[in-house]
Design a protein around this motif. Structure first.
Motif, PDB file in Angstrom:
ATOM      1  N   GLY A   1       0.811  -1.205   0.000  1.00 33.26           N
ATOM      2  CA  GLY A   1       0.000   0.000   0.000  1.00 33.26           C
ATOM      3  C   GLY A   1       0.842   1.251   0.000  1.00 33.26           C
TER       4      GLY A   1
ATOM      5  N   GLU B   1       0.452   5.992   0.530  1.00 26.03           N
ATOM      6  CA  GLU B   1      -0.369   7.197   0.635  1.00 26.03           C
ATOM      7  C   GLU B   1       0.263   8.277  -0.232  1.00 26.03           C
ATOM      8  OE1 GLU B   1      -2.716   9.821   4.001  1.00 26.03           O
ATOM      9  OE2 GLU B   1      -0.775   8.942   4.528  1.00 26.03           O
TER      10      GLU B   1
ATOM     11  N   GLN C   1      -4.277  -0.402  -6.952  1.00 31.53           N
ATOM     12  CA  GLN C   1      -4.123   1.050  -6.896  1.00 31.53           C
ATOM     13  C   GLN C   1      -4.849   1.705  -8.068  1.00 31.53           C
ATOM     14  OE1 GLN C   1      -0.058   2.334  -6.517  1.00 31.53           O
ATOM     15  NE2 GLN C   1      -0.584   4.507  -6.573  1.00 31.53           N
TER      16      GLN C   1
ATOM     17  N   ILE D   1      -8.621   1.736  -7.540  1.00 34.28           N
ATOM     18  CA  ILE D   1      -9.023   2.832  -6.655  1.00 34.28           C
ATOM     19  C   ILE D   1      -9.095   4.134  -7.441  1.00 34.28           C
ATOM     20  CG2 ILE D   1      -8.329   4.226  -4.661  1.00 34.28           C
ATOM     21  CD1 ILE D   1      -6.967   1.604  -3.589  1.00 34.28           C
TER      22      ILE D   1
ATOM     23  N   ILE E   1      -4.806  10.039  -1.557  1.00 35.01           N
ATOM     24  CA  ILE E   1      -5.295   8.667  -1.560  1.00 35.01           C
ATOM     25  C   ILE E   1      -4.380   7.827  -0.665  1.00 35.01           C
ATOM     26  CG2 ILE E   1      -5.909   6.633  -2.919  1.00 35.01           C
ATOM     27  CD1 ILE E   1      -6.036   8.392  -5.399  1.00 35.01           C
TER      28      ILE E   1
ATOM     29  N   PHE F   1      -3.959   3.933   0.502  1.00 32.37           N
ATOM     30  CA  PHE F   1      -4.450   2.645   0.025  1.00 32.37           C
ATOM     31  C   PHE F   1      -3.693   1.504   0.697  1.00 32.37           C
ATOM     32  CE2 PHE F   1      -1.393   4.651  -2.721  1.00 32.37           C
ATOM     33  CZ  PHE F   1      -0.450   3.678  -3.012  1.00 32.37           C
TER      34      PHE F   1
ATOM     35  N   ILE G   1      -9.005  -4.651  -0.446  1.00 33.07           N
ATOM     36  CA  ILE G   1      -8.585  -3.254  -0.563  1.00 33.07           C
ATOM     37  C   ILE G   1      -9.224  -2.461   0.578  1.00 33.07           C
ATOM     38  CG2 ILE G   1      -8.669  -1.122  -1.930  1.00 33.07           C
ATOM     39  CD1 ILE G   1      -9.016  -2.834  -4.430  1.00 33.07           C
TER      40      ILE G   1
ATOM     41  N   ALA H   1      -9.118   1.762   1.615  1.00 37.66           N
ATOM     42  CA  ALA H   1      -8.555   3.042   1.196  1.00 37.66           C
ATOM     43  C   ALA H   1      -9.373   4.201   1.744  1.00 37.66           C
ATOM     44  CB  ALA H   1      -8.498   3.120  -0.337  1.00 37.66           C
TER      45      ALA H   1
END
Length: 411
Positions: free
Chosen positions: A115, A117, A313, A316, A333, A335, A381, A383
């Motif tokens: 993940g 950010e 990703q 999203i 974002i 995630f 996922i 997010a």
């Protein structure tokens, strides 16, 4: 230890300490090979079009220059995550002796993108050239249900344009886990996950969701029309196929690692020996084939072939841009990729608005929480995102102020 050239090292205190010595400098496990250039040296409308289509998104804001000219942006803009295909290397340069000593940090340890950010400050458009620095920010030991001992490495990321303006910055998280063959223990967490299988009725439900996929487009999203608890339109992705992975790489390139063919593969292996192993023909091939080679997936301890992190990703990104429409701007974002997303899996994307407010700095905005759930009912996922939206009272979206480029970059 090696198995057909596949390195299988153990995580040791010494290897973790070597990675910690890389803080502020590039992660030696995230190296490029023979070609140290991004897939896109500069943004073009055509590059954005190819990227969008290859992640399954034909939004005219990204693929139709004539349409995009009529929007507030005056032209095609790239969706969030397109920046992964860009970034001329400006990583900070480490002392050569220290770089050599620490180059084997967590070498031979399986790597999973878990993940990150990202913060966005302005759209990427035709003519933009991005420069990139990627560096270790933190190293954390963590017990893992999957592999026993694992290490989470937080990698800083900063991308700035030819005018030294930061367009994207943030972090990526990678889990380093020891490679081992999959467990035969029926009680093991991942041993219960069986390959996907669908009835005609299941496929009809998926196809109906594709037929009804929501896209806001030119219908401006106003803050005043948003409420806490409001659900975002549901979206489906999948069933995931190897063809989907091929498309992703056609649009985004090889991202971090360059898995080039023929002589370039040989040159790549000279620089990334640990990233190659023998295949069934006793020939060398990239270990990234774990995503489409079931036998290799088994060797590294994963039950089935699985996606790469950017697959989710990009899901999203598509989900958010469909909801936000042409006039909003996605600023943040965060995630997390939870569990494996196996070949054959479906991901159902859902979300809700968790906050509606006027920020002193950012202006009108909404916060949303997103999740992806596979056909087993398991979350894969998680997010959150910050979307800057127009307001009937406060006016159109204003782009956020960019920070200064990171100090961790080549001088």
């Amino acid at each position: 230890m090696a198995d057909d050239g596949l390195l299988r090292n153990m995580i040791t205190d010494e290897s973790v300490d070597l990675m910690r010595r890389r803080i502020g400098f590039p992660n030696p496990t995230l190296r490029t090979g023979a070609i140290d250039e991004p897939w896109n040296l500069a943004c073009t409308d055509d590059a954005v079009r190819r990227f969008a289509i290859c992640i399954g998104d034909d939004n005219p804001l990204f693929v139709d220059p004539d349409y995009a000219k009529g929007t507030r942006w005056g032209g095609v803009i790239a969706p969030p995550a397109f920046e992964k295909s860009m970034g001329i290397n400006r990583n900070p340069v480490m002392d050569p002796d220290e770089a050599k000593i620490t180059s084997k940090a967590l070498r031979g340890i399986q790597l999973f993108h878990s993940g990150g950010e990202n913060f966005y400050y302005a759209p990427i458009m035709e003519g933009t050239k991005l420069y990139r620095s990627r560096f270790v920010k933190a190293v954390e030991d963590k017990p893992s249900e999957f592999s026993g001992r694992s290490v989470i490495v937080t990698n800083g990321l900063c991308l700035w344009d030819q005018n030294d303006k930061v367009l994207v910055d943030g972090v990526d998280w990678f889990i380093h886990a020891e490679r081992k063959k999959k467990s035969g223990d029926a009680k093991a967490k991942y041993a219960k996950e069986e390959p996907a299988s669908y009835t005609d009725e299941d496929l009809a439900e998926i196809e109906a969701a594709y037929d009804n996929e929501y896209r806001r487009g030119a219908d401006t999203l106003y803050m005043e029309d948003c409420t806490v608890g409001q659900e975002l339109p549901k979206m489906v992705k999948g069933p995931l196929t190897v063809t989907d992975l091929i498309n992703l790489h056609m649009g985004a390139g090889w991202l971090i690692y360059g898995n080039w063919p023929n002589r370039l593969a040989y040159e790549n292996r000279k620089k990334l020996r640990g990233f190659y192993s023998r295949d069934e023909y006793n020939a060398w091939d990239t270990v990234q084939r774990v995503h489409w080679d079931k036998e290799l997936a088994d060797k590294v301890g994963v039950r089935m072939m699985y996606d790469i992190g950017p697959v989710r990703q990009f899901h999203i990104s598509n989900f958010l841009t469909n909801f936000a429409g042409d006039d909003s701007f996605i600023h943040r974002i965060k995630f997390e990729f939870r569990r494996f997303n196996y070949i054959g899996d479906v991901t159902w994307m859902t979300g809700e608005i968790t906050e509606v407010s006027v920020d002193e700095t950012l202006g009108p905005k909404i916060e949303v929480a997103l999740r992806g759930t596979n056909q087993r009912g398991i979350e894969n996922i998680r997010a959150t995102a910050t979307i800057l939206v127009a307001s009937k009272k406060h006016g159109p979206v204003k782009l956020p102020e960019s920070p200064k480029p990171t100090e961790h970059r080549a001088k």
